[in-house]
Design an enzyme around this catalytic site. Structure first.
Site, PDB file in Angstrom:
ATOM      1  N   PRO A  98     -62.271  12.817 -30.952  1.00 39.75           N
ATOM      2  CA  PRO A  98     -63.462  13.546 -30.469  1.00 39.75           C
ATOM      3  C   PRO A  98     -63.993  12.956 -29.165  1.00 39.75           C
ATOM      4  CG  PRO A  98     -63.978  12.236 -32.424  1.00 39.75           C
ATOM      5  CD  PRO A  98     -62.500  12.160 -32.225  1.00 39.75           C
ATOM      6  N   GLU A 125     -62.133   6.478 -40.500  1.00 42.84           N
ATOM      7  CA  GLU A 125     -63.133   6.289 -39.429  1.00 42.84           C
ATOM      8  C   GLU A 125     -62.496   6.306 -38.051  1.00 42.84           C
ATOM      9  OE1 GLU A 125     -66.518   6.223 -39.488  1.00 42.84           O
ATOM     10  OE2 GLU A 125     -66.066   6.892 -41.521  1.00 42.84           O
ATOM     11  N   ARG A 163     -46.408  28.659 -27.057  1.00 36.82           N
ATOM     12  CA  ARG A 163     -46.436  30.101 -26.783  1.00 36.82           C
ATOM     13  C   ARG A 163     -46.327  30.412 -25.297  1.00 36.82           C
ATOM     14  NH1 ARG A 163     -51.147  32.531 -25.648  1.00 36.82           N
ATOM     15  NH2 ARG A 163     -50.951  34.334 -26.993  1.00 36.82           N
ATOM     16  N   ASP A 178     -53.352  36.778 -21.011  1.00 30.70           N
ATOM     17  CA  ASP A 178     -54.382  36.262 -21.906  1.00 30.70           C
ATOM     18  C   ASP A 178     -55.531  35.627 -21.121  1.00 30.70           C
ATOM     19  OD1 ASP A 178     -53.214  36.930 -24.319  1.00 30.70           O
ATOM     20  OD2 ASP A 178     -52.012  35.097 -24.384  1.00 30.70           O
TER      21      ASP A 178
HETATM   22  N1  SAH Z   1     -65.342   7.817 -36.164  1.00 30.91           N
HETATM   23  C1  SAH Z   1     -64.750   8.695 -35.195  1.00 30.91           C
HETATM   24  C2  SAH Z   1     -64.241   9.993 -35.834  1.00 30.91           C
HETATM   25  C3  SAH Z   1     -63.139   9.803 -36.826  1.00 30.91           C
HETATM   26  S1  SAH Z   1     -62.573  11.315 -37.438  1.00 30.91           S
HETATM   27  C4  SAH Z   1     -65.786   9.063 -34.146  1.00 30.91           C
HETATM   28  O1  SAH Z   1     -66.914   9.323 -34.519  1.00 30.91           O
HETATM   29  O2  SAH Z   1     -65.432   9.154 -32.940  1.00 30.91           O
HETATM   30  C5  SAH Z   1     -60.916  10.913 -37.889  1.00 30.91           C
HETATM   31  C6  SAH Z   1     -59.846  11.328 -36.887  1.00 30.91           C
HETATM   32  O3  SAH Z   1     -59.889  12.725 -36.715  1.00 30.91           O
HETATM   33  C7  SAH Z   1     -59.966  10.754 -35.495  1.00 30.91           C
HETATM   34  O4  SAH Z   1     -59.384   9.479 -35.416  1.00 30.91           O
HETATM   35  C8  SAH Z   1     -59.214  11.762 -34.658  1.00 30.91           C
HETATM   36  O5  SAH Z   1     -57.816  11.493 -34.643  1.00 30.91           O
HETATM   37  C9  SAH Z   1     -59.441  13.065 -35.410  1.00 30.91           C
HETATM   38  N2  SAH Z   1     -60.467  13.917 -34.780  1.00 30.91           N
HETATM   39  C10 SAH Z   1     -61.730  14.106 -35.224  1.00 30.91           C
HETATM   40  N3  SAH Z   1     -62.398  14.957 -34.450  1.00 30.91           N
HETATM   41  C11 SAH Z   1     -61.556  15.348 -33.478  1.00 30.91           C
HETATM   42  C12 SAH Z   1     -61.666  16.237 -32.375  1.00 30.91           C
HETATM   43  N4  SAH Z   1     -62.809  16.862 -32.090  1.00 30.91           N
HETATM   44  N5  SAH Z   1     -60.585  16.410 -31.585  1.00 30.91           N
HETATM   45  C13 SAH Z   1     -59.439  15.748 -31.848  1.00 30.91           C
HETATM   46  N6  SAH Z   1     -59.273  14.909 -32.877  1.00 30.91           N
HETATM   47  C14 SAH Z   1     -60.312  14.695 -33.693  1.00 30.91           C
END
Ligand code: SAH
Length: 262
Positions: A98, A125, A163, A178
């Site tokens: 994220p 986490e 795609r 698209d």
């Molecule tokens: N503690 C972290 C979130 C962990 S979620 C934080 O707050 O930044 C667990 C995993 O989900 C992450 O390691 C990532 O690989 C994936 N993930 C979660 N949200 C994501 C998003 N918006 N985009 C891409 N991967 C995501």
């Protein structure tokens, strides 16, 4: 046909990836060998009887953190295998996160044009920062929300890239028309209609039944401009900045603005 688009996904949940390797247009292209996806389970790179891939966080706090070593060994194994192949172009190591740069169509195009990627899917986490510092070349996010793992984000990226490979979509579902594509000046797509001509009193716009190709093209352009202006005005600004809007486009947009004020 040579398939140079290769994804190696480091994940605890390999079965998720059959969603694109076995279904739909991406599944068809996969069966034809146009692209490949290999999954690598960090558990296979552990040495303890429990095959532990996570542990408690230093400093305390909730949840578990993915350990460096199994992930690092997985990346090394992937890289050794990729280098042994004919296509030795180095691939980026992408962490789905994220905290990454938000994925978009331009990145999908770049991904489709390259050798693919090694994708690391976090769980719990997240991942020990030292793995990220040592190996990750790019962090990519699907958007400003938190998923329970990187798998769905990795699927989305791969689907968007595959795609775009020539011939993956049939002509009549061609990707260049698209939303977000250069051919559409980065605008949103126009509305689409199919049979019946009238549904519950709602008719298809006459122009689409006229058979007049040039007028239809003009109508679609205006529909794209209007949809974009209403829903995503930022894309209009981007297109303008790139010099992608014609005089006719600008005239139509200023008329729209005029009508809206009235
Ligand atoms: N503690 C972290 C979130 C962990 S979620 C934080 O707050 O930044 C667990 C995993 O989900 C992450 O390691 C990532 O690989 C994936 N993930 C979660 N949200 C994501 C998003 N918006 N985009 C891409 N991967 C995501």
């Amino acid at each position: 046909m040579r398939s140079s688009l290769r994804f190696d996904v480091i994940t605890l949940f390999a079965p998720i990836f059959s969603a694109i390797s076995e279904q739909g247009v991406t599944g068809r292209a996969h069966a034809q060998g146009r692209w490949q996806v290999n999954t690598w389970n960090p558990r296979d790179f552990t040495h303890d009887v429990h095959r532990t891939v996570d542990d408690r966080p230093y400093g305390g706090g909730p949840g578990m953190v993915m350990r460096v070593e199994p992930l690092e060994k997985a990346v090394l194994a992937v890289q050794a295998q990729r280098q042994a192949g004919t296509d030795a172009e180095p691939a980026p190591v992408i962490l789905l996160s994220p905290q990454g740069q938000r994925f978009d169509q331009a990145q999908a195009q770049a991904l489709a044009a390259g050798p693919g990627a090694i994708m690391v899917c976090g769980r719990y986490e997240g991942i020990d920062q030292r793995f990220i510092d040592r190996w990750v070349t790019q962090e990519v996010s699907l958007g400003d929300f938190v998923l329970s793992g990187g798998e769905i984000a990795a699927l989305a990226m791969m689907d968007a890239a595959v795609r775009l490979l020539p011939g993956v979509l049939n002509d009549d579902e061609s990707a260049v028309q698209d939303s977000f594509n250069d051919e559409l000046s980065g605008l949103l797509d126009c509305p689409h209609y199919t049979r019946p001509e009238v549904y519950d009193g709602q008719a298809v716009p006459d122009i689409l039944l006229s058979g007049h190709h040039a007028n239809i093209v003009r109508w679609r352009r205006k529909q794209s401009l209007e949809a974009t202006w209403r829903k995503r005005p930022d894309l209009i600004e981007t297109a303008r900045g790139k010099g992608w809007l014609s005089r006719d486009d600008e005239k139509f947009l200023s008329d729209l603005q005029g009508n809206d004020k009235r």
